[in-house]
Design a protein around this motif. Structure first.
Motif, mmCIF file in Angstrom:
data_model
loop_
_atom_site.group_PDB
_atom_site.id
_atom_site.type_symbol
_atom_site.label_atom_id
_atom_site.label_comp_id
_atom_site.label_asym_id
_atom_site.label_seq_id
_atom_site.Cartn_x
_atom_site.Cartn_y
_atom_site.Cartn_z
ATOM 1 N N ALA A 224 0.827 -1.201 0.000
ATOM 2 C CA ALA A 224 0.000 0.000 0.000
ATOM 3 C C ALA A 224 0.860 1.249 0.000
ATOM 4 O O ALA A 224 1.899 1.316 0.671
ATOM 5 C CB ALA A 224 -0.908 -0.003 1.228
ATOM 6 N N ARG A 225 0.428 2.227 -0.755
ATOM 7 C CA ARG A 225 1.161 3.496 -0.775
ATOM 8 C C ARG A 225 1.040 4.190 0.576
ATOM 9 O O ARG A 225 1.965 4.899 1.001
ATOM 10 C CB ARG A 225 0.610 4.393 -1.886
ATOM 11 N N ILE A 226 -0.107 4.003 1.238
ATOM 12 C CA ILE A 226 -0.304 4.593 2.570
ATOM 13 C C ILE A 226 -0.682 3.444 3.495
ATOM 14 O O ILE A 226 -1.870 3.105 3.622
ATOM 15 C CB ILE A 226 -1.405 5.672 2.545
ATOM 16 N N PRO A 227 0.259 2.789 4.146
ATOM 17 C CA PRO A 227 -0.059 1.612 4.963
ATOM 18 C C PRO A 227 -0.760 2.007 6.261
ATOM 19 O O PRO A 227 -0.619 3.117 6.774
ATOM 20 C CB PRO A 227 1.318 1.004 5.234
ATOM 21 N N VAL A 228 -1.527 1.040 6.782
ATOM 22 C CA VAL A 228 -2.196 1.199 8.074
ATOM 23 C C VAL A 228 -1.203 0.842 9.171
ATOM 24 O O VAL A 228 -0.545 -0.206 9.101
ATOM 25 C CB VAL A 228 -3.439 0.308 8.160
ATOM 26 N N PRO A 229 -1.035 1.673 10.205
ATOM 27 C CA PRO A 229 -0.118 1.316 11.300
ATOM 28 C C PRO A 229 -0.516 0.007 11.951
ATOM 29 O O PRO A 229 -1.707 -0.317 12.062
ATOM 30 C CB PRO A 229 -0.247 2.498 12.265
ATOM 31 N N GLU A 230 0.469 -0.762 12.406
ATOM 32 C CA GLU A 230 0.176 -2.056 13.021
ATOM 33 C C GLU A 230 -0.679 -1.911 14.272
ATOM 34 O O GLU A 230 -1.543 -2.747 14.543
ATOM 35 C CB GLU A 230 1.487 -2.772 13.353
ATOM 36 N N TRP A 231 -0.458 -0.882 15.054
ATOM 37 C CA TRP A 231 -1.219 -0.719 16.274
ATOM 38 C C TRP A 231 -2.668 -0.297 16.005
ATOM 39 O O TRP A 231 -3.523 -0.365 16.899
ATOM 40 C CB TRP A 231 -0.553 0.292 17.210
ATOM 41 N N ALA A 232 -2.982 0.158 14.761
ATOM 42 C CA ALA A 232 -4.357 0.511 14.405
ATOM 43 C C ALA A 232 -5.081 -0.626 13.693
ATOM 44 O O ALA A 232 -6.300 -0.552 13.512
ATOM 45 C CB ALA A 232 -4.372 1.755 13.513
ATOM 46 N N ALA A 233 -4.345 -1.700 13.311
ATOM 47 C CA ALA A 233 -4.977 -2.802 12.583
ATOM 48 C C ALA A 233 -6.059 -3.516 13.411
ATOM 49 O O ALA A 233 -7.101 -3.879 12.850
ATOM 50 C CB ALA A 233 -3.912 -3.794 12.120
ATOM 51 N N PRO A 234 -5.880 -3.751 14.721
ATOM 52 C CA PRO A 234 -6.978 -4.388 15.476
ATOM 53 C C PRO A 234 -8.275 -3.576 15.465
ATOM 54 O O PRO A 234 -9.363 -4.148 15.335
ATOM 55 C CB PRO A 234 -6.404 -4.523 16.891
ATOM 56 N N TYR A 235 -8.158 -2.260 15.570
ATOM 57 C CA TYR A 235 -9.368 -1.432 15.527
ATOM 58 C C TYR A 235 -10.025 -1.514 14.156
ATOM 59 O O TYR A 235 -11.260 -1.604 14.045
ATOM 60 C CB TYR A 235 -9.005 0.013 15.862
ATOM 61 N N ASP A 236 -9.237 -1.508 13.102
ATOM 62 C CA ASP A 236 -9.782 -1.616 11.754
ATOM 63 C C ASP A 236 -10.527 -2.931 11.572
ATOM 64 O O ASP A 236 -11.631 -2.965 11.004
ATOM 65 C CB ASP A 236 -8.631 -1.504 10.743
ATOM 66 N N ALA A 237 -9.963 -4.028 12.066
ATOM 67 C CA ALA A 237 -10.597 -5.334 11.900
ATOM 68 C C ALA A 237 -11.870 -5.462 12.734
ATOM 69 O O ALA A 237 -12.898 -5.983 12.256
ATOM 70 C CB ALA A 237 -9.602 -6.436 12.272
ATOM 71 N N GLU A 238 -11.848 -5.012 13.970
ATOM 72 C CA GLU A 238 -13.013 -5.173 14.845
ATOM 73 C C GLU A 238 -14.178 -4.287 14.422
ATOM 74 O O GLU A 238 -15.342 -4.698 14.533
ATOM 75 C CB GLU A 238 -12.627 -4.903 16.299
ATOM 76 N N THR A 239 -13.914 -3.090 13.943
ATOM 77 C CA THR A 239 -15.010 -2.246 13.460
ATOM 78 C C THR A 239 -15.636 -2.826 12.196
ATOM 79 O O THR A 239 -16.850 -2.731 12.001
ATOM 80 C CB THR A 239 -14.523 -0.820 13.196
ATOM 81 N N ALA A 240 -14.798 -3.447 11.351
ATOM 82 C CA ALA A 240 -15.345 -4.075 10.144
ATOM 83 C C ALA A 240 -16.223 -5.270 10.509
ATOM 84 O O ALA A 240 -17.289 -5.489 9.905
ATOM 85 C CB ALA A 240 -14.208 -4.508 9.217
#
Length: 516
Positions: A224-240
């Motif tokens: 990705a040109r703009i990657p998601v920070p690793e510490w924000a990945a759990p929030y991204d997955a749980e909200t989805a």
């Protein structure tokens, strides 16, 4: 004796010949004068005085004779006509002799009563024949079993039989055939072995890790040109995951009651709301992270002044949403806010990881705030799933490990807060910042588990294996339920060893991490 009035003449009727085999067998009763005198009430004047009980005045009107003549019908009149023809007159002489000679009438032999099996000539129709049943006859035999299907049909059913897709009758026929046919039995064994190699039936629900695997595969081919920070990945997955659950629910399910539970001091607390209320609560508390990143506050001008507090913000939003008609009013704002948070931290990168996010009487770094919001999103999604009776999966192991790590790092501070509130015993000795002190070994088993060493005497002390005075072993799911306030410290099934006071204080400190 009342005067005898002759019966009115009966109009002549053309005789209808009747052929009754039973009458021929018993003889013609009309040829018997005694039968004629008894069976023909019209021909007997005395019958009028006896058979007409209505004629009380003795007027001899012959009502009974007229009634009998009217009730007898055409067949009865035909019978009288035949009698008259045989006597050669209308029967008036016989009537006079009967009326003027009572002695002769008395000496006449009594008329023989008609037999039950004798035919009635005056009936307008022949009696219906009743079915004859023989009680000694044996019952009808039951139908025999259906013939077995031919060999080719049973052989074609072997595949369905191996998959357990046959009906009960087909299964019985195939299994009976397998005991007699060796070739079909061998093929049935091969088919059953092949069925075991097929992929087992999966749930209709999508794998919760499917999205992560697809994204990982795509990013592996083209980063990705703009990657998601690793510490924000759990929030991204749980909200989805929560968004997918909400989109499968109808409007009525949004009004389902949901019980929110947490722990305060020494006792559990709970509050009743709805699915819409839970999403409103997540929207209000996520707004703390949004305002820290410079995004609009979802409460707008209704945001309470002063130090932001999650409970006050939640109640403010609930009051504002109480007048809205649709319970789905909080879904789209919450989802749009989660998208905005992910875009903001992705564009900002690591420069905002240590940004402070206030939570009332304490604050967290932005990277920890995202883990906190991911943990609360998962916990409340489980509350919603329980309310609507829907299965819900735990986070991925890597994401769950980050959440457990955050809770373990917060335990020394939570233990110090309880000491200041008088809810825990004071430390046994003072320890300098960064120096090793008394330590509790926290072992979390299962997905996302690991080993953590909790400093007991000071939040700034260093927990080390060499200074361990107690050991607690918990399953990862149970540890998270304890940290969420869904189970009490006394009910936690923990393996314990060492100082009892230290173990109890750490378990209560874990439960105190929960809040609305």
């Amino acid at each position: 004796m009342p005067p005898v009035v002759p019966a009115p003449p009966v109009p002549p009727v053309t005789p209808v010949p009747l052929h009754d085999p039973a009458a021929e067998a018993h003889g013609d009763l009309s040829d018997d004068p005694s039968v004629d005198s008894v069976a023909d009430p019209v021909a007997d004047p005395s019958a009028d005085s006896v058979a007409d009980p209505v004629d009380d005045e003795g007027d001899g009107a012959g009502d009974g004779a007229r009634d009998d003549a009217g009730d007898a019908g055409t067949a009865d009149r035909a019978s009288h006509t035949r009698h008259a023809g045989r006597t050669g007159s209308t029967g008036s002489a016989g009537h006079t002799g009967t009326a003027s000679g009572p002695t002769d009438a008395a000496e006449a032999p009594p008329a023989e009563p008609p037999r039950a099996d004798a035919p009635r000539e005056h009936s307008s129709r022949a009696p219906e024949a009743e079915p004859m049943t023989d009680p000694a006859a044996p019952p009808a035999p039951l139908p025999g079993p259906a013939p077995a299907p031919p060999h080719r049909v049973l052989k074609s059913l072997l595949g369905a039989w191996a998959l357990s897709a046959c009906s009960a009758e087909e299964t019985a026929a195939v299994e009976a055939h397998l005991t007699d046919c060796a070739s079909c039995a061998d093929e049935a064994v091969r088919l059953r072995d092949a069925v075991g190699l097929l992929h087992p039936a999966d749930s209709l629900d999508l794998d919760p890790l499917l999205r992560s695997r697809v994204l990982e595969g795509c990013l592996g081919r083209r980063p990705a040109r703009i990657p998601v920070p690793e510490w924000a990945a759990p929030y991204d997955a749980e909200t989805a995951k929560l968004d997918a659950l909400l989109r499968d629910m109808g409007e009525a399910e949004w009004r389902a009651p949901v019980r929110l539970r947490w722990f305060e001091g020494e006792r559990p607390v709970e509050r009743q709301t709805t699915v819409a209320g839970v999403i409103g609560h997540l929207l209000a508390v996520d707004g703390l992270v949004a305002t820290a990143l410079g995004l609009p506050d979802p409460l707008g001008t209704a945001a309470p002044p002063g130090t932001p507090d999650p409970l006050i913000r939640t109640e403010t939003l609930w009051r504002g949403c109480s007048g809205t008609g649709s319970p789905l009013a909080t879904h789209e704002p919450w989802r749009e806010q989660s998208y905005s948070l992910m875009r903001q931290v992705s564009f900002a990168g690591g420069k905002v990881a240590e940004l402070a996010v206030p939570y009332g009487d304490f604050q967290l770094a932005l990277r920890d705030a995202f883990l906190d919001r991911a943990f609360e999103c998962w916990v409340h999604a489980g509350d919603i799933a329980d309310a609507v009776d829907y299965p819900y999966e735990a986070p991925a192991a890597a994401h769950l490990n980050r959440m457990v790590d955050l809770a373990a790092r917060l335990l020394p501070s939570a233990l110090a807060d309880r000491r200041r509130a008088g809810l825990a015993s004071p430390p046994q000795r003072l320890v300098e910042a960064g120096a090793p002190g008394r330590t509790l070994h926290l072992e979390v088993e299962g997905n996302g588990g690991g080993h953590w060493y909790i400093a007991l005497d000071s939040p700034a002390a260093l927990g080390t294996p060499d200074h361990t005075v107690a050991h607690i072993a918990l399953d990862s799911a149970e540890f998270c339920q304890l940290a969420a306030g869904h189970i009490s410290p006394e009910d936690a099934a923990a393996g314990q060893h060492g100082e009892r006071d230290a173990i109890r204080e750490v378990l209560f400190a874990t439960a105190s991490l929960s809040r609305l």
